[in-house]
Motif scaffolding. Structure first.
Motif, PDB file in Angstrom:
ATOM      1  N   LYS A  90       0.880  -1.033  -0.020  1.00 24.42           N
ATOM      2  CA  LYS A  90       0.047   0.492  -0.008  1.00 24.42           C
ATOM      3  C   LYS A  90       1.141   1.667  -0.267  1.00 24.42           C
ATOM      4  N   ARG A  91       2.346   0.706  -0.769  1.00 24.61           N
ATOM      5  CA  ARG A  91       2.878   2.316  -0.559  1.00 24.61           C
ATOM      6  C   ARG A  91       2.948   3.028  -1.997  1.00 24.61           C
ATOM      7  N   ILE A  92       2.027   2.685  -3.038  1.00 25.89           N
ATOM      8  CA  ILE A  92       0.943   3.204  -4.329  1.00 25.89           C
ATOM      9  C   ILE A  92      -0.029   2.717  -3.875  1.00 25.89           C
ATOM     10  N   GLU A  93      -1.010   3.270  -4.055  1.00 29.76           N
ATOM     11  CA  GLU A  93      -2.379   2.932  -3.690  1.00 29.76           C
ATOM     12  C   GLU A  93      -3.734   3.366  -5.155  1.00 29.76           C
ATOM     13  N   ILE A  94      -4.312   2.531  -5.839  1.00 30.28           N
ATOM     14  CA  ILE A  94      -5.155   3.230  -7.400  1.00 30.28           C
ATOM     15  C   ILE A  94      -6.770   2.944  -6.561  1.00 30.28           C
ATOM     16  N   ALA A  95      -7.016   3.799  -6.511  1.00 29.02           N
ATOM     17  CA  ALA A  95      -8.721   3.827  -6.249  1.00 29.02           C
ATOM     18  C   ALA A  95      -9.028   4.352  -6.389  1.00 29.02           C
ATOM     19  N   PRO A  96     -10.697   4.100  -6.316  1.00 31.10           N
ATOM     20  CA  PRO A  96     -11.857   5.712  -6.506  1.00 31.10           C
ATOM     21  C   PRO A  96     -11.788   6.628  -5.846  1.00 31.10           C
ATOM     22  N   LEU A  97     -12.366   7.178  -6.638  1.00 30.11           N
ATOM     23  CA  LEU A  97     -12.537   9.234  -5.786  1.00 30.11           C
ATOM     24  C   LEU A  97     -12.928   8.900  -4.498  1.00 30.11           C
ATOM     25  N   ALA A  98     -14.185   8.075  -4.646  1.00 33.94           N
ATOM     26  CA  ALA A  98     -15.215   7.584  -3.947  1.00 33.94           C
ATOM     27  C   ALA A  98     -14.588   7.463  -2.613  1.00 33.94           C
ATOM     28  N   PHE A  99     -13.384   6.340  -2.558  1.00 28.74           N
ATOM     29  CA  PHE A  99     -12.288   6.057  -1.205  1.00 28.74           C
ATOM     30  C   PHE A  99     -11.489   6.951  -0.316  1.00 28.74           C
ATOM     31  N   MET A 100     -12.111   7.905  -1.471  1.00 25.30           N
ATOM     32  CA  MET A 100     -10.920   9.031  -0.635  1.00 25.30           C
ATOM     33  C   MET A 100     -11.577   9.702   0.377  1.00 25.30           C
ATOM     34  N   ARG A 101     -12.480   9.423   0.709  1.00 26.51           N
ATOM     35  CA  ARG A 101     -13.946  10.192   2.092  1.00 26.51           C
ATOM     36  C   ARG A 101     -13.082  10.274   3.065  1.00 26.51           C
ATOM     37  N   GLY A 102     -13.345  11.158   3.585  1.00 22.57           N
ATOM     38  CA  GLY A 102     -12.523  10.660   5.310  1.00 22.57           C
ATOM     39  C   GLY A 102     -10.974  10.390   5.446  1.00 22.57           C
ATOM     40  N   ARG A 103     -10.205  10.660   4.744  1.00 24.33           N
ATOM     41  CA  ARG A 103      -9.018   9.966   4.271  1.00 24.33           C
ATOM     42  C   ARG A 103      -8.047  11.480   4.908  1.00 24.33           C
ATOM     43  N   THR A 104      -7.216  11.624   5.496  1.00 20.70           N
ATOM     44  CA  THR A 104      -5.930  12.971   5.272  1.00 20.70           C
ATOM     45  C   THR A 104      -4.815  12.473   4.521  1.00 20.70           C
ATOM     46  N   LEU A 105      -4.503  12.834   3.567  1.00 15.05           N
ATOM     47  CA  LEU A 105      -2.916  12.363   2.808  1.00 15.05           C
ATOM     48  C   LEU A 105      -1.908  13.011   2.672  1.00 15.05           C
ATOM     49  N   ALA A 106      -0.714  12.496   4.252  1.00 17.88           N
ATOM     50  CA  ALA A 106      -0.240  13.048   4.486  1.00 17.88           C
ATOM     51  C   ALA A 106       1.289  12.700   3.710  1.00 17.88           C
ATOM     52  N   ASN A 107       2.231  13.455   3.037  1.00 22.55           N
ATOM     53  CA  ASN A 107       3.564  13.040   3.155  1.00 22.55           C
ATOM     54  C   ASN A 107       3.183  11.491   1.529  1.00 22.55           C
ATOM     55  N   ALA A 108       2.202  11.977   0.603  1.00 21.59           N
ATOM     56  CA  ALA A 108       1.705  11.487  -0.457  1.00 21.59           C
ATOM     57  C   ALA A 108       2.050  12.206  -1.666  1.00 21.59           C
ATOM     58  N   PHE A 109       2.073  11.739  -2.723  1.00 27.30           N
ATOM     59  CA  PHE A 109       2.109  11.930  -3.950  1.00 27.30           C
ATOM     60  C   PHE A 109       0.444  12.084  -4.810  1.00 27.30           C
ATOM     61  N   VAL A 110      -0.447  13.193  -4.200  1.00 22.64           N
ATOM     62  CA  VAL A 110      -1.353  12.278  -5.000  1.00 22.64           C
ATOM     63  C   VAL A 110      -1.968  12.809  -6.407  1.00 22.64           C
ATOM     64  N   VAL A 111      -2.430  12.275  -7.141  1.00 24.78           N
ATOM     65  CA  VAL A 111      -3.006  12.344  -8.608  1.00 24.78           C
ATOM     66  C   VAL A 111      -4.212  11.835  -8.394  1.00 24.78           C
TER      67      VAL A 111
END
Length: 338
Positions: free
Chosen positions: A230-251
């Motif tokens: 899980k150092r690389i994650e590929i997920a639908p946009l709906a799965f982002m709800r409620g998360r805080t994405l720290a120290n990440a490169f997010v596209v």
């Protein structure tokens, strides 16, 4: 009746040939291409004749076409001198470069002057990635310089590919701990029906372009291991709800298919030490009729905020098959679809 001497018809003098000398004969061979196919491509597109004479090329044709052909040949030779290859897409790009970006209100010279002539390279495990157009160079520069960047333009301009390449480069360099790639799971104008399998099986078809980009930059076994950890994650946009994405490169890819609420939700996930890239094409919205695109709202609301960059692409920046640029231009000339 007196008769005067016949005056010969006036013939317009053809412009003199333009001669360009290339000091390295080996590079000149690469410039001409196998069976001179690169020269033939330029001849066909500009209506000129190019004749090789030793280490010089002679260009015949009208004055404007001669100058354009000479500029293209010089640029391609400089590319070879820098140790890069010349492909069909590079020739097509050089022929299409210059002028203003119709539809964006932004001229190439105004937006990109500070990046002109600057070599920009992205190092990944499998290949060295090089932006091919000035707009792509400016985009890559902004991805490294800004915590939040938008890439907006038609398909084939490298928006997602370059964003993923920068993400991999920053991950390998230890600048971020994770790469997170997301897309809205929206069907592109057709109903796919029930998809069998678990959740991963159901959403993977939507995410395949992101897997394709990663496979270009990382060896298969390493990529599989990083996804498993899980150092690389590929997920639908709906799965982002409620998360805080720290120290990440997010596209977020295909952002034109995010609703306004989804876009706000995604943008507010940005955490400490992270970088976020939003890519989209305003002409390919697949949302239900009447549902506004979150990309358009974000563009309207965020443009005045410092440290958020907006980078625009046009058909001149297409780096797929040259026909793709012509197809995009034809649709743009015809007006909005639907």
């Amino acid at each position: 009746m007196a008769t005067g001497a016949l005056t010969p018809p006036q013939t317009e003098m053809a412009p003199p040939e333009v001669l360009i000398e290339f000091p390295d004969n080996r590079l000149l061979i690469d410039l001409c291409g196998e069976y001179d196919r690169n020269l033939a491509d330029i001849e066909q597109k500009l209506g000129v004749q190019i004749v090789r004479r030793g280490n010089r090329l002679s260009i015949l044709g009208d004055e404007d076409s001669q100058k354009q052909a000479a500029d293209v040949l010089q640029s391609l030779y400089e590319r070879l001198e820098a140790g890069r290859e010349v492909e069909t897409g590079d020739i097509d790009r050089e022929l299409r470069m210059g002028g203003s970006d119709a539809g964006t209100g932004v001229r190439d010279g105004d937006q990109l002057e500070m990046f002109k002539g600057v070599a920009v390279e992205i190092k990944t495990r499998k290949k060295l990635v090089e932006p091919r157009t000035e707009a792509q160079k400016a985009y890559v520069q902004s991805l490294f310089a800004n915590e939040l960047a938008f890439g907006i333009g038609p398909a084939g301009t490298g928006k997602t590919y370059l964003a993923v390449a920068v993400g991999v480069s920053m991950f390998l360099g230890g600048h971020v701990d994770r790469i997170i790639l997301s897309r809205p799971a929206v069907e592109a104008g057709e109903r796919l029906g029930f998809l069998p399998g678990d959740m991963k099986d159901k959403v993977d078809p939507y995410m395949q372009p992101l897997y394709d980009a990663l496979n270009d930059f990382l060896p298969g076994k390493q990529l599989a291991k990083l996804i498993e950890e899980k150092r690389i994650e590929i997920a639908p946009l709906a799965f982002m709800r409620g998360r805080t994405l720290a120290n990440a490169f997010v596209v977020l890819d295909e952002a034109q298919n995010a609703t306004s609420m989804q876009m706000k939700m995604f943008l507010t996930r940005l955490g400490e030490g992270s970088r976020m890239v939003i890519t989209g094409d305003r002409t390919q919205i697949d949302l239900p009729r009447g549902v506004p695109s979150g990309l358009a709202d974000a563009e309207r609301l965020l443009k005045a905020i410092p440290k958020i960059s907006f980078n625009y692409f046009t058909s001149k920046d297409v780096v797929r098959h040259p026909l793709v640029a012509a197809i995009i231009e034809a649709y743009e000339a015809d007006g909005p679809v639907g």
